[in-house]
Design an enzyme around this catalytic site. Structure first.
Site, short mmCIF file in Angstrom:
data_model
loop_
_atom_site.label_atom_id
_atom_site.label_comp_id
_atom_site.label_asym_id
_atom_site.label_seq_id
_atom_site.Cartn_x
_atom_site.Cartn_y
_atom_site.Cartn_z
N LYS A 184 0.87 -1.17 0.00
CA LYS A 184 0.00 0.00 0.00
C LYS A 184 0.91 1.23 0.00
CE LYS A 184 -3.16 2.84 2.65
NZ LYS A 184 -2.21 4.01 2.51
N GLY A 241 5.30 3.81 10.60
CA GLY A 241 4.42 4.96 10.63
C GLY A 241 4.13 5.41 12.05
N SER A 242 2.99 6.08 12.21
CA SER A 242 2.66 6.69 13.49
C SER A 242 2.22 5.64 14.51
CB SER A 242 1.54 7.71 13.31
OG SER A 242 0.32 7.06 12.97
N GLY A 245 -1.81 5.16 14.18
CA GLY A 245 -2.21 4.37 13.02
C GLY A 245 -1.68 2.96 13.08
N GLY A 246 -0.43 2.80 13.50
CA GLY A 246 0.15 1.47 13.59
C GLY A 246 -0.52 0.61 14.64
N GLU A 265 6.88 -0.50 13.13
CA GLU A 265 7.79 0.47 13.77
C GLU A 265 6.97 1.72 14.00
OE1 GLU A 265 11.08 3.47 12.32
OE2 GLU A 265 11.57 1.41 11.75
N CYS A 302 12.93 8.27 12.12
CA CYS A 302 12.51 7.47 13.26
C CYS A 302 13.55 7.44 14.36
CB CYS A 302 12.17 6.05 12.80
SG CYS A 302 13.44 5.30 11.76
N GLU A 391 6.69 10.79 21.43
CA GLU A 391 7.36 11.33 20.26
C GLU A 391 6.58 12.49 19.65
OE1 GLU A 391 9.25 9.73 16.06
OE2 GLU A 391 7.43 8.79 16.83
#
Length: 507
Positions: A184, A241-242, A245-246, A265, A302, A391
């Site tokens: 994606k 990603g965030s 969302g992750g 991650e 990251c 973060e």
């Protein structure tokens, strides 16, 4: 096939460039927006079925054939280098030199994985010979080898349009393992994703692979991602990603009727511990290095070292002054997306509003551009408010002043999981460093001495992961050859005729 001069905006599914009913527009930093087709459940289903069909041949192919495929992908990416850099700069605002370097990292890791699987060590082959005369019971002949897990879903990352996206580390390691991939693409750089997908399609054709071995789906909504994670033919997922969302996708992966591995991650502040002797001897140099690392790529790494910790005193004062001076000279730059820029400002305002936090340098940017921010707080305030350790994705630094070594150790113990932790130290700092090491080993996947965490070497010994929320799998890495192991599973064969064994166990 889509043209590389101007993206056509279609999906690559089962070797064909496919349109869908709905479209979305890209949001480039410069130049005109492009129109891209929007993947939904139907496109995810078609791609997953193509991947499953491909697995029956690709999953049982030789390491030599997969290595040839990986090397050819690298060749095809390099052949499109100028076009990739041109559209990547427009879509992301990243400088050409950064994208050229990232392309080299992308092709380098493809070639590294190709050579690694030819060596065969990743298979972890084991053999326990039969003991037919053993008493009181005979022992059977047992052999073990790692086998590919099946079709893998991969989410492109916003901050690495090449090295962590279409043909990036997750895709390369899954293909190396023998797993077809459905990507994606990230909506921040859909044109870049399309050109890289063209390179993979050309490599598929040149090496005679099944066309379902790789598919690219474009989308700027959650529907495609959720459909990919929950599709019953997808056997594992790689995500960068965030945290929000992750975590949502991780939960979906675990709530499936048959849960699957989700290698995400998610978030890390990568703390830097400034130990007393090093701070006194070279605090100014450390401050300037920290500022440079903090603002690299507008802080959108990251491994961005967002937190520094030091014991109060004149040496800490000088570090703070040097860091503030260095950061004040950094001009505002465009961030990857409007959403990332807005989230950065929201995160900054949250921290500034917390008790015990003081702003030393505050940017006043708007829209997509941001300059660095520097905040300071005390160890007491940090320990009282866990949100200070969350973060903020971007060029924000938080300087934590602790009262003594004990409070520094308390701050270390309070950390959530991290990708990295760093000790800035001299020989005289070894006593406190020895106290910190067992704590930091439990907190992070990579520990550094006298360096900065930005810059992740793609090699055999790299660990790029860590305890949650740094990643969702504490024992796996998304960088380096060990990443291939994520998409393999051990299978034992007991008293199996040699002719029926996988070729890696025959003979």
């Amino acid at each position: 096939m889509a043209g590389s001069e101007k993206p056509e905006g279609r999906h690559l599914i089962g070797g064909k460039w496919v349109a869908s009913a709905e479209t979305f527009n890209s949001q480039p930093v410069s130049g005109s927006a492009g129109t891209f087709h929007l993947a939904g459940k139907a496109e995810v289903d078609a791609a997953a079925k193509a991947a499953e069909d491909a697995f029956w041949s690709y999953g049982y192919s030789s390491a030599e054939a997969r290595a040839e495929f990986l090397n050819r992908i690298a060749d095809e990416i390099e052949a499109r280098g100028a076009a990739i850099t041109e559209i990547g700069c427009r879509e992301t605002g990243l400088p050409a030199a950064r994208l050229d370097g990232e392309r080299g990292r992308t092709t380098g890791q493809l070639r590294l994985f190709a050579s690694h699987i030819l060596e065969g060590g990743y298979l972890d082959r084991r053999h326990t010979p039969a003991l037919p005369d053993r008493q009181p019971l005979p022992r059977p002949d047992i052999k073990l080898v790692q086998r590919p897990i099946g079709p893998v879903g991969v989410f492109g990352a916003s901050n690495f349009p090449l090295a962590f996206s279409t043909a990036g580390g997750d895709t390369a390691s899954a293909l190396a393992a023998g797993c077809p991939v459905v990507v994606k693409g990230h909506p921040a750089h859909p044109g870049t994703a399309e050109i890289v997908a063209e390179a993979i399609a050309a490599a598929i054709e040149a090496t005679g692979q099944h066309p379902g071995v790789f598919s690219l789906l474009q989308s700027n909504t959650r529907e495609a991602g959720e459909a990919l994670v929950t599709h019953p033919l997808i056997r594992a997922v790689g995500f960068t990603g965030s945290l929000g969302g992750g975590r949502a996708l991780f939960d979906l992966a675990q709530q499936r009727p048959e849960p699957i591995p989700f290698f995400g991650e998610l978030g890390s502040v990568n703390p830097v511990f400034l130990l007393p002797s090093a701070l006194g001897a070279r605090g100014g140099d450390i401050a300037r290095g920290w500022a440079a690392s903090l603002t690299m790529g507008v802080g959108q790494f990251c491994t961005n070292p967002g937190v520094a910790i030091a014991i109060i005193g004149s040496d800490a004062d000088r570090f703070e002054e040097a860091a503030q001076t260095a950061l004040s000279g950094v001009e505002a730059q465009a961030m990857l997306t409007d959403g990332i820029a807005a989230a950065y400002r929201k995160g900054r305002e949250h921290l500034v509003s917390q008790p015990g936090v003081r702003s030393l340098l505050q940017s006043s940017c708007a829209d997509r551009r941001n300059a660095p921010d520097l905040l300071t707080t005390t160890g007491e305030a940090w320990l009282a408010d866990r949100s200070l350790g969350e973060e903020v994705f971007g060029p924000l630094g938080l300087f934590v002043r602790v009262s003594d070594e004990k409070e520094m150790i308390d701050v270390a113990r309070s950390l959530d999981g991290q990708l990295t932790c760093t000790l800035q130290m001299d020989a005289a700092d070894e006593p406190i460093a020895r106290q910190l090491m067992p704590i930091l080993e439990r907190k992070a996947g990579r520990l550094l001495a006298n360096g900065f965490s930005t810059g992740v070497e793609v090699c055999d010994a790299m660990m790029h992961g860590g305890p949650y929320p740094a990643s969702t799998s504490v024992s796996s890495t998304s960088v380096g050859t060990l990443a291939i192991r994520r998409f393999l599973r051990p299978v034992s064969y007991q008293n199996m005729p040699d002719a029926l064994l996988p070729r890696e166990l025959q003979g």
